[in-house]
Write a protein that holds these residues in place. Structure first.
Motif, short mmCIF file in Angstrom:
data_model
loop_
_atom_site.label_atom_id
_atom_site.label_comp_id
_atom_site.label_asym_id
_atom_site.label_seq_id
_atom_site.Cartn_x
_atom_site.Cartn_y
_atom_site.Cartn_z
N PHE A 170 0.99 -1.46 0.11
CA PHE A 170 0.07 -0.01 0.06
C PHE A 170 0.82 1.35 -0.17
CE2 PHE A 170 -2.37 3.16 2.19
CZ PHE A 170 -3.69 3.10 2.18
N ASP A 171 0.94 2.03 -1.07
CA ASP A 171 2.06 2.95 -1.26
C ASP A 171 1.13 4.38 -1.74
OD1 ASP A 171 4.02 4.79 -1.74
OD2 ASP A 171 5.27 3.18 -2.87
N PHE A 172 1.10 5.15 -0.75
CA PHE A 172 0.43 6.52 -1.30
C PHE A 172 1.31 7.68 -0.90
CE2 PHE A 172 -4.27 4.94 -0.58
CZ PHE A 172 -4.04 4.05 -1.39
N ASP A 173 2.68 7.42 -1.03
CA ASP A 173 3.58 8.30 -0.63
C ASP A 173 3.50 9.68 -1.70
OD1 ASP A 173 4.70 6.94 1.20
OD2 ASP A 173 6.52 6.49 -0.16
N ASN A 174 3.75 10.86 -1.08
CA ASN A 174 3.82 11.93 -1.90
C ASN A 174 2.74 12.57 -2.66
OD1 ASN A 174 5.05 14.43 -3.38
ND2 ASN A 174 6.94 13.53 -3.38
N ASN A 175 1.65 12.66 -2.07
CA ASN A 175 0.23 13.21 -2.47
C ASN A 175 -0.10 14.45 -1.65
OD1 ASN A 175 -0.93 11.71 -4.81
ND2 ASN A 175 0.06 10.03 -3.60
N LYS A 176 -1.23 14.79 -1.72
CA LYS A 176 -1.84 15.84 -0.87
C LYS A 176 -2.96 15.46 0.02
CE LYS A 176 -0.90 19.19 -4.49
NZ LYS A 176 -1.33 20.16 -5.48
N LEU A 177 -2.83 14.41 0.52
CA LEU A 177 -3.86 13.60 1.46
C LEU A 177 -3.73 14.35 2.98
CD1 LEU A 177 -3.09 9.87 0.42
CD2 LEU A 177 -4.69 11.50 -0.56
N THR A 178 -5.11 14.28 3.45
CA THR A 178 -5.34 14.87 4.64
C THR A 178 -6.20 14.00 5.53
OG1 THR A 178 -7.11 16.08 3.68
CG2 THR A 178 -5.25 17.35 3.70
N GLY A 179 -6.10 14.48 7.10
CA GLY A 179 -7.00 13.54 7.84
C GLY A 179 -6.31 12.46 8.35
N PRO A 180 -7.01 11.67 9.19
CA PRO A 180 -6.27 10.60 9.92
C PRO A 180 -6.36 9.28 9.13
CG PRO A 180 -8.63 10.76 10.57
CD PRO A 180 -8.41 11.89 9.49
N ILE A 181 -5.55 8.32 9.53
CA ILE A 181 -5.57 7.03 9.19
C ILE A 181 -6.77 6.25 9.87
CG2 ILE A 181 -4.55 4.72 9.19
CD1 ILE A 181 -1.83 6.23 9.76
N SER A 197 4.18 8.67 3.42
CA SER A 197 5.05 9.75 3.63
C SER A 197 4.60 10.71 2.70
CB SER A 197 6.62 9.18 3.57
OG SER A 197 6.80 8.95 2.09
N LEU A 198 5.36 12.15 3.05
CA LEU A 198 5.09 13.16 2.30
C LEU A 198 3.60 13.51 2.05
CD1 LEU A 198 8.32 12.68 0.17
CD2 LEU A 198 7.82 14.52 1.56
N ASN A 199 2.79 13.53 3.00
CA ASN A 199 1.34 13.98 2.98
C ASN A 199 1.20 15.04 3.69
OD1 ASN A 199 -0.44 12.44 0.59
ND2 ASN A 199 0.91 10.86 1.41
N GLN A 200 -0.14 15.26 4.14
CA GLN A 200 -0.66 16.29 4.99
C GLN A 200 -1.54 15.60 6.28
OE1 GLN A 200 -2.23 19.82 3.11
NE2 GLN A 200 -0.51 19.45 1.45
N LEU A 201 -1.15 14.22 6.45
CA LEU A 201 -2.12 13.49 7.15
C LEU A 201 -1.94 13.87 8.64
CD1 LEU A 201 -1.47 10.23 5.23
CD2 LEU A 201 -3.73 11.32 5.50
N LEU A 214 3.74 -5.56 9.79
CA LEU A 214 4.30 -4.93 8.61
C LEU A 214 5.89 -5.34 8.30
CD1 LEU A 214 2.74 -1.90 8.99
CD2 LEU A 214 2.00 -3.41 7.41
N TYR A 215 6.54 -5.62 7.11
CA TYR A 215 7.69 -5.51 7.09
C TYR A 215 8.46 -3.97 6.92
CZ TYR A 215 12.48 -5.78 5.07
OH TYR A 215 13.67 -5.69 4.95
N TYR A 216 7.65 -3.22 6.38
CA TYR A 216 8.08 -1.75 6.00
C TYR A 216 7.15 -0.86 6.23
CZ TYR A 216 9.63 2.24 3.02
OH TYR A 216 9.81 3.37 2.31
N VAL A 217 7.15 0.23 7.12
CA VAL A 217 6.30 1.27 7.34
C VAL A 217 6.87 2.55 7.42
CG1 VAL A 217 6.56 1.01 9.86
CG2 VAL A 217 4.52 2.20 9.18
N ASN A 218 6.39 3.65 6.73
CA ASN A 218 6.83 4.92 6.35
C ASN A 218 5.63 5.76 6.64
OD1 ASN A 218 8.17 7.17 5.67
ND2 ASN A 218 9.27 6.39 3.78
N LEU A 219 5.74 6.66 7.57
CA LEU A 219 4.75 7.65 7.84
C LEU A 219 5.28 9.03 7.88
CD1 LEU A 219 2.21 6.04 10.32
CD2 LEU A 219 2.18 5.88 7.86
N SER A 220 6.37 9.26 7.41
CA SER A 220 7.19 10.40 7.57
C SER A 220 6.73 11.58 6.90
CB SER A 220 9.05 10.25 7.28
OG SER A 220 8.76 9.68 5.93
#
Length: 325
Positions: A170-181, A197-201, A214-220
């Motif tokens: 599941f890869d949604f990096d570098n968009n303009k997404l907002t709000g919570p998970i 990563s690289l959103n406005q969540l 998970l093996y890989y998590v990126n919420l930076s």
């Protein structure tokens, strides 16, 4: 007699040609319609109506061996301006759709994609598609890999995606997404890669995510707050954790590092406590710009990481930082 032989020759020739053509007529028609809807771009010049679309000469098109139905479309790198054509949904056996580096690909994700119920791999990356991530993607029950990274998608994360029981990446990096998970994201059955990563969540990370292995998590590089300890645990198979540049606040010293963890970046947060046990086994570490205290353990790579992995903390000390008092 000569005329009859000639007519028989023509008849058998046409029969031989039709037998040699593998491409399903309906799939062939759909591909040519897609090309037409895209205004006949040069990157589809090989989609020639006089050749067989299953003969490996149509750029980016591959067919399934036994059925000769279109199995995969992979299109890469073009400045052509277009939107995803609605007719893409008329390829019922499509298993992989890969659109990469089309900076002038605009518009929303069309609802016709929800008709591709055999789709297992969906990549639309490095484009200018916009609008929300549509709820109808939750209908693609066979989807194992979903990559919508590096686009201009906005709005919130749809809870319905948790219905994708086969999803692994599941890869949604570098968009303009907002709000919570959404809390429902803790109920993915097979998820191993989770990157936003690289959103406005924003908001707190739901505790339900502790259910994931998970093996890989990126919420930076978002605006998440509060606890992120649910990603840790000695029983997890996690190898890479990136949580930098948020507003996270929890006691790092109380977490148990996954045994397979090699990379941990929690820099630029409000994390407190000591460095946890097992940190000396990491290959990559960055805890800078937090509120950590205590002596940096000796051993492993901890002294070779350098000052920049540790500086700007409340009271961390010991090599490579100054000695503890």
């Amino acid at each position: 007699m000569t005329t009859k032989l000639f007519l028989l020759f023509i008849l058998f020739s046409h029969a031989a040609i039709s037998l040699s053509e593998k491409c399903n007529p309906q799939d062939n028609k759909t591909l040519l319609q897609i090309k037409k809807e895209l205004n006949n771009p040069t990157f589809l010049s090989s989609w020639n109506p006089h050749t067989d679309c299953c003969n490996l000469t149509w750029a980016g098109v591959s067919c399934k061996y036994k059925t000769n139905r279109i199995q995969s479309i992979t299109l890469l790198v073009s400045d052509h301006a277009f939107q995803i054509p609605p007719s893409i949904g008329n390829l019922p056996y499509l298993e992989s759709l890969f659109l990469f580096e089309f900076p002038h690909l605009t518009g929303p994700i069309p609802e016709s994609i929800s008709k591709l119920t055999n789709l297992r791999f969906l990549t639309i990356s490095s484009t200018s598609i916009s609008g929300p991530i549509p709820n109808f993607l939750g209908k693609l029950k066979n989807l194992a890999d979903l990559d919508l990274s590096f686009n201009k998608l906005s709005g919130t994360l749809p809870p319905s995606l948790s219905q994708l029981n086969e999803l692994v990446r599941f890869d949604f990096d570098n968009n303009k997404l907002t709000g919570p998970i959404p809390d429902s994201y803790g109920y993915f059955k097979n998820l191993k890669t989770f990157t936003l990563s690289l959103n406005q969540l924003s908001g707190r990370i739901p505790l339900s995510l502790s259910r994931l292995d998970l093996y890989y998590v990126n919420l930076s590089k978002n605006r998440f707050q509060g606890d992120a300890s649910m990603f840790f645990g000695s029983n997890k198979g996690t190898g890479l954790i990136y949580l930098s540049r948020n507003m996270l606040a929890f006691d790092l010293g109380k977490v148990e590092l996954p045994k397979n963890l090699t990379t941990l970046d929690v820099s630029h947060n409000n994390i407190h406590g000591n460095l946890p046990l097992g940190v000396e086994n990491l290959s990559v570490l960055n805890v800078s710009y937090n509120w950590l205290c205590g002596e940096i353990p000796k051993g492993g790579n901890l002294q070779s990481f350098g000052v920049y992995s540790y500086f700007h903390n409340k009271c961390l000390c010991g090599s490579p930082l100054p000695k503890c008092k």
